[in-house]
Design a protein around this motif. Structure first.
Motif, PDB file in Angstrom:
ATOM      1  N   GLN A 102       1.248  -1.167  -0.036  1.00  0.00           N
ATOM      2  CA  GLN A 102       0.247  -0.163   0.193  1.00  0.00           C
ATOM      3  C   GLN A 102       0.773   1.551  -0.414  1.00  0.00           C
ATOM      4  O   GLN A 102       2.122   1.176   0.429  1.00  0.00           O
ATOM      5  CB  GLN A 102      -1.196  -0.345   1.398  1.00  0.00           C
ATOM      6  CG  GLN A 102      -2.126   0.899   1.103  1.00  0.00           C
ATOM      7  CD  GLN A 102      -2.943   1.124   2.735  1.00  0.00           C
ATOM      8  OE1 GLN A 102      -2.438   0.928   4.052  1.00  0.00           O
ATOM      9  NE2 GLN A 102      -4.178   1.277   2.352  1.00  0.00           N
ATOM     10  N   CYS A 103       0.753   2.364  -0.657  1.00  0.00           N
ATOM     11  CA  CYS A 103       1.015   3.838  -1.194  1.00  0.00           C
ATOM     12  C   CYS A 103       0.456   4.189  -0.144  1.00  0.00           C
ATOM     13  O   CYS A 103      -0.455   4.226   0.734  1.00  0.00           O
ATOM     14  CB  CYS A 103       0.839   4.844  -1.910  1.00  0.00           C
ATOM     15  SG  CYS A 103       1.130   6.178  -1.694  1.00  0.00           S
ATOM     16  N   CYS A 104       1.870   4.874   0.963  1.00  0.00           N
ATOM     17  CA  CYS A 104       1.802   5.549   2.318  1.00  0.00           C
ATOM     18  C   CYS A 104       0.436   6.860   1.781  1.00  0.00           C
ATOM     19  O   CYS A 104       0.185   7.271   3.276  1.00  0.00           O
ATOM     20  CB  CYS A 104       2.878   5.620   3.041  1.00  0.00           C
ATOM     21  SG  CYS A 104       4.102   4.689   4.055  1.00  0.00           S
ATOM     22  N   ALA A 105       0.821   6.902   1.122  1.00  0.00           N
ATOM     23  CA  ALA A 105       0.185   8.785   0.728  1.00  0.00           C
ATOM     24  C   ALA A 105      -0.954   8.352   0.156  1.00  0.00           C
ATOM     25  O   ALA A 105      -2.068   8.303   1.338  1.00  0.00           O
ATOM     26  CB  ALA A 105       0.954   8.926  -0.716  1.00  0.00           C
ATOM     27  N   CYS A 106      -1.524   8.043  -0.667  1.00  0.00           N
ATOM     28  CA  CYS A 106      -2.821   7.540  -1.274  1.00  0.00           C
ATOM     29  C   CYS A 106      -3.734   6.284  -1.030  1.00  0.00           C
ATOM     30  O   CYS A 106      -4.975   5.923  -0.927  1.00  0.00           O
ATOM     31  CB  CYS A 106      -2.643   7.453  -2.642  1.00  0.00           C
ATOM     32  SG  CYS A 106      -1.847   6.151  -3.118  1.00  0.00           S
ATOM     33  N   LEU A 142      17.649  -3.849   1.054  1.00  0.00           N
ATOM     34  CA  LEU A 142      18.247  -3.223   2.667  1.00  0.00           C
ATOM     35  C   LEU A 142      17.243  -3.824   3.385  1.00  0.00           C
ATOM     36  O   LEU A 142      16.007  -4.640   3.003  1.00  0.00           O
ATOM     37  CB  LEU A 142      17.976  -1.581   2.310  1.00  0.00           C
ATOM     38  CG  LEU A 142      19.538  -1.108   1.215  1.00  0.00           C
ATOM     39  CD1 LEU A 142      18.768   0.848   2.205  1.00  0.00           C
ATOM     40  CD2 LEU A 142      20.181  -0.994   1.873  1.00  0.00           C
ATOM     41  N   PRO A 143      17.597  -4.201   4.598  1.00  0.00           N
ATOM     42  CA  PRO A 143      17.034  -5.134   5.450  1.00  0.00           C
ATOM     43  C   PRO A 143      15.631  -4.410   6.412  1.00  0.00           C
ATOM     44  O   PRO A 143      15.476  -3.096   6.082  1.00  0.00           O
ATOM     45  CB  PRO A 143      17.738  -5.938   6.209  1.00  0.00           C
ATOM     46  CG  PRO A 143      19.256  -4.302   6.437  1.00  0.00           C
ATOM     47  CD  PRO A 143      19.226  -3.874   5.001  1.00  0.00           C
ATOM     48  N   GLY A 144      14.248  -4.674   6.863  1.00  0.00           N
ATOM     49  CA  GLY A 144      14.110  -3.928   8.195  1.00  0.00           C
ATOM     50  C   GLY A 144      13.006  -4.033   6.922  1.00  0.00           C
ATOM     51  O   GLY A 144      12.521  -4.323   5.811  1.00  0.00           O
ATOM     52  N   ARG A 145      11.856  -3.124   7.838  1.00  0.00           N
ATOM     53  CA  ARG A 145      10.173  -3.106   6.933  1.00  0.00           C
ATOM     54  C   ARG A 145      10.179  -1.913   6.027  1.00  0.00           C
ATOM     55  O   ARG A 145      10.982  -1.285   6.410  1.00  0.00           O
ATOM     56  CB  ARG A 145       9.654  -2.663   8.073  1.00  0.00           C
ATOM     57  CG  ARG A 145       8.453  -2.700   7.926  1.00  0.00           C
ATOM     58  CD  ARG A 145       7.267  -2.237   9.882  1.00  0.00           C
ATOM     59  NE  ARG A 145       8.101  -1.775   9.894  1.00  0.00           N
ATOM     60  CZ  ARG A 145       7.413  -0.522  11.391  1.00  0.00           C
ATOM     61  NH1 ARG A 145       6.296  -0.457  10.635  1.00  0.00           N
ATOM     62  NH2 ARG A 145       7.986  -0.236  12.041  1.00  0.00           N
ATOM     63  N   GLY A 146       9.705  -2.404   4.997  1.00  0.00           N
ATOM     64  CA  GLY A 146       9.608  -0.900   4.472  1.00  0.00           C
ATOM     65  C   GLY A 146       8.321  -0.185   3.743  1.00  0.00           C
ATOM     66  O   GLY A 146       7.472  -0.422   4.815  1.00  0.00           O
ATOM     67  N   ALA A 147       7.939   0.788   4.175  1.00  0.00           N
ATOM     68  CA  ALA A 147       6.798   1.942   3.958  1.00  0.00           C
ATOM     69  C   ALA A 147       7.121   2.122   1.991  1.00  0.00           C
ATOM     70  O   ALA A 147       8.348   2.174   1.245  1.00  0.00           O
ATOM     71  CB  ALA A 147       7.576   2.965   4.598  1.00  0.00           C
ATOM     72  N   PRO A 160       4.865  14.200   8.304  1.00  0.00           N
ATOM     73  CA  PRO A 160       5.276  13.413   9.388  1.00  0.00           C
ATOM     74  C   PRO A 160       4.281  11.881   9.555  1.00  0.00           C
ATOM     75  O   PRO A 160       4.299  11.169   9.765  1.00  0.00           O
ATOM     76  CB  PRO A 160       4.592  14.238  10.406  1.00  0.00           C
ATOM     77  CG  PRO A 160       5.358  15.271  10.293  1.00  0.00           C
ATOM     78  CD  PRO A 160       4.540  15.022   8.169  1.00  0.00           C
ATOM     79  N   LYS A 161       3.248  12.107   8.791  1.00  0.00           N
ATOM     80  CA  LYS A 161       2.052  11.243   8.826  1.00  0.00           C
ATOM     81  C   LYS A 161       2.057   9.455   7.440  1.00  0.00           C
ATOM     82  O   LYS A 161       1.818   8.641   7.928  1.00  0.00           O
ATOM     83  CB  LYS A 161       0.545  11.650   8.996  1.00  0.00           C
ATOM     84  CG  LYS A 161      -0.203  12.459  10.055  1.00  0.00           C
ATOM     85  CD  LYS A 161      -1.637  12.235   9.794  1.00  0.00           C
ATOM     86  CE  LYS A 161      -2.557  13.388  10.848  1.00  0.00           C
ATOM     87  NZ  LYS A 161      -3.611  13.366  10.334  1.00  0.00           N
ATOM     88  N   GLY A 162       3.070  10.681   6.916  1.00  0.00           N
ATOM     89  CA  GLY A 162       3.234   9.312   6.111  1.00  0.00           C
ATOM     90  C   GLY A 162       4.907   8.563   5.912  1.00  0.00           C
ATOM     91  O   GLY A 162       4.492   7.390   6.984  1.00  0.00           O
ATOM     92  N   VAL A 163       5.321   8.375   5.740  1.00  0.00           N
ATOM     93  CA  VAL A 163       6.337   7.601   6.102  1.00  0.00           C
ATOM     94  C   VAL A 163       7.246   7.809   6.573  1.00  0.00           C
ATOM     95  O   VAL A 163       7.531   6.656   7.581  1.00  0.00           O
ATOM     96  CB  VAL A 163       7.644   7.854   4.556  1.00  0.00           C
ATOM     97  CG1 VAL A 163       9.040   6.851   4.351  1.00  0.00           C
ATOM     98  CG2 VAL A 163       7.009   7.698   3.589  1.00  0.00           C
ATOM     99  N   PRO A 164       7.474   8.121   7.523  1.00  0.00           N
ATOM    100  CA  PRO A 164       8.184   8.530   8.469  1.00  0.00           C
ATOM    101  C   PRO A 164       7.664   8.187   9.552  1.00  0.00           C
ATOM    102  O   PRO A 164       7.801   6.697  10.434  1.00  0.00           O
ATOM    103  CB  PRO A 164       7.966  10.303   8.886  1.00  0.00           C
ATOM    104  CG  PRO A 164       8.163  10.870   7.651  1.00  0.00           C
ATOM    105  CD  PRO A 164       7.560  10.517   7.078  1.00  0.00           C
ATOM    106  N   ARG A 165       6.190   7.980  10.162  1.00  0.00           N
ATOM    107  CA  ARG A 165       5.187   7.367  10.749  1.00  0.00           C
ATOM    108  C   ARG A 165       4.985   5.904  10.216  1.00  0.00           C
ATOM    109  O   ARG A 165       5.322   4.660  11.573  1.00  0.00           O
ATOM    110  CB  ARG A 165       3.449   7.572  11.112  1.00  0.00           C
ATOM    111  CG  ARG A 165       3.007   7.404  12.270  1.00  0.00           C
ATOM    112  CD  ARG A 165       2.114   7.756  12.397  1.00  0.00           C
ATOM    113  NE  ARG A 165       0.747   7.407  11.044  1.00  0.00           N
ATOM    114  CZ  ARG A 165      -0.849   7.767  11.369  1.00  0.00           C
ATOM    115  NH1 ARG A 165      -0.728   8.904  12.770  1.00  0.00           N
ATOM    116  NH2 ARG A 165      -1.276   7.402  10.788  1.00  0.00           N
TER     117      ARG A 165
END
Ligand SMILES: [Zn+2]
Length: 196
Positions: free
Chosen positions: A7-11, A39-44, A59-64
Motif C-alpha cells: 500500500q502507498c503510504c500517501a494515497c 535493504l533489510p527491515g520493514r519497508g514503507a 510526518p503521517k506518511g513514511v516517517p510514521r
C-alpha cells in the motif's frame, strides 16, 4: 508468479511492490530510499508520483510508518534522486542481462522475440522516432512499451553506437528491468518532457 502488493503510504492504494518506491529506516532514524529493494527491515512504500511523494514525506506518511524522522530532502529532491538512481540501475541491469545474452535489440529482432513469446514488453529510447513508438505500441500493446534512456546511452550499454528499441528475454531479468522501467517512466512523465 508471485507478485506481492503493497500500500502507498500517501494515497493508500495498493500496487505491485515492484512498481512502488521503497523506503527503510536508515542511519540517524532517517528514511532511506531503497531502489534495489535489498535493504533489510520493514519497508514503507510510495507511488512514483510527485503528489504521493509530497504527501508521503509528511510526518503521517513514511516517517510514521517507519518510526523515522522526516527526511532532510524535499519531495522534489527525492523525486530527482529516485529518477537518477533508477536510470543508473536500468543501465546496470541491462548491461548485466546483455552479458548473459538475454537482451535483443533492433525493431526486427525485438518484433521476432515478441512474436515468439520470448519477450512481452519493449524499451524504446526517449529520442527514438515517433513512428517507432507507434509501431511498437501496435505490436506489443501500449501498456507494454516503456521509454528508456537515449539511443546513445542504450548503445553504450549494448555495444552499437545507438540502440532505439530493446527487450529482455530472460524472464527473471525481464521482470526486474520492467519494474525499474515502470518506476522510471512514472517519475519521468512528471518532468514535463515525458510522453504523458
Ligand atoms: Zn500513492
Amino acid at each position: 508468479m508471485a507478485n506481492p502488493e503493497r500500500q502507498c503510504c500517501a494515497c493508500r492504494q495498493v500496487h505491485p511492490k515492484g512498481e512502488l518506491l521503497r523506503f527503510v529506516l536508515g542511519p540517524n532514524r532517517l528514511p532511506v530510499l531503497d531502489l534495489r529493494d535489498k535493504l533489510p527491515g520493514r519497508g514503507a512504500y510510495l507511488c512514483p508520483r510527485r503528489a504521493c511523494i509530497r504527501k508521503g514525506l509528511q510526518p503521517k506518511g513514511v516517517p510514521r510508518a517507519l518510526e523515522a524522522k522526516p527526511p532532510e530532502q524535499s519531495a522534489e529532491e527525492l523525486r530527482i534522486e529516485a529518477l537518477d538512481g533508477l536510470e543508473r540501475l536500468l543501465r546496470e541491469q541491462l548491461g548485466h542481462a546483455h552479458r548473459f545474452g538475454a537482451v535483443v535489440w533492433g525493431s526486427d529482432r525485438v518484433t521476432d522475440a515478441l512474436s515468439a513469446g520470448q519477450a512481452d514488453w519493449v524499451l524504446i529510447a526517449v529520442d527514438a522516432a515517433q513512428r517507432t513508438v507507434t509501431d511498437m505500441c501496435s505490436r506489443a500493446g501500449g501498456d507494454r512499451v516503456f521509454r528508456a534512456p537515449a539511443k546513445s546511452e542504450l548503445g553504450g550499454v549494448l555495444g552499437p553506437a545507438e540502440v532505439g528499441v530493446a527487450t529482455v528475454t530472460h524472464p527473471r531479468m525481464a521482470d526486474k528491468i520492467q519494474a525499474l522501467a515502470v518506476r522510471w517512466n512514472r517519475l519521468r512523465e512528471e518532468n514535463g518532457d515525458g510522453q504523458g
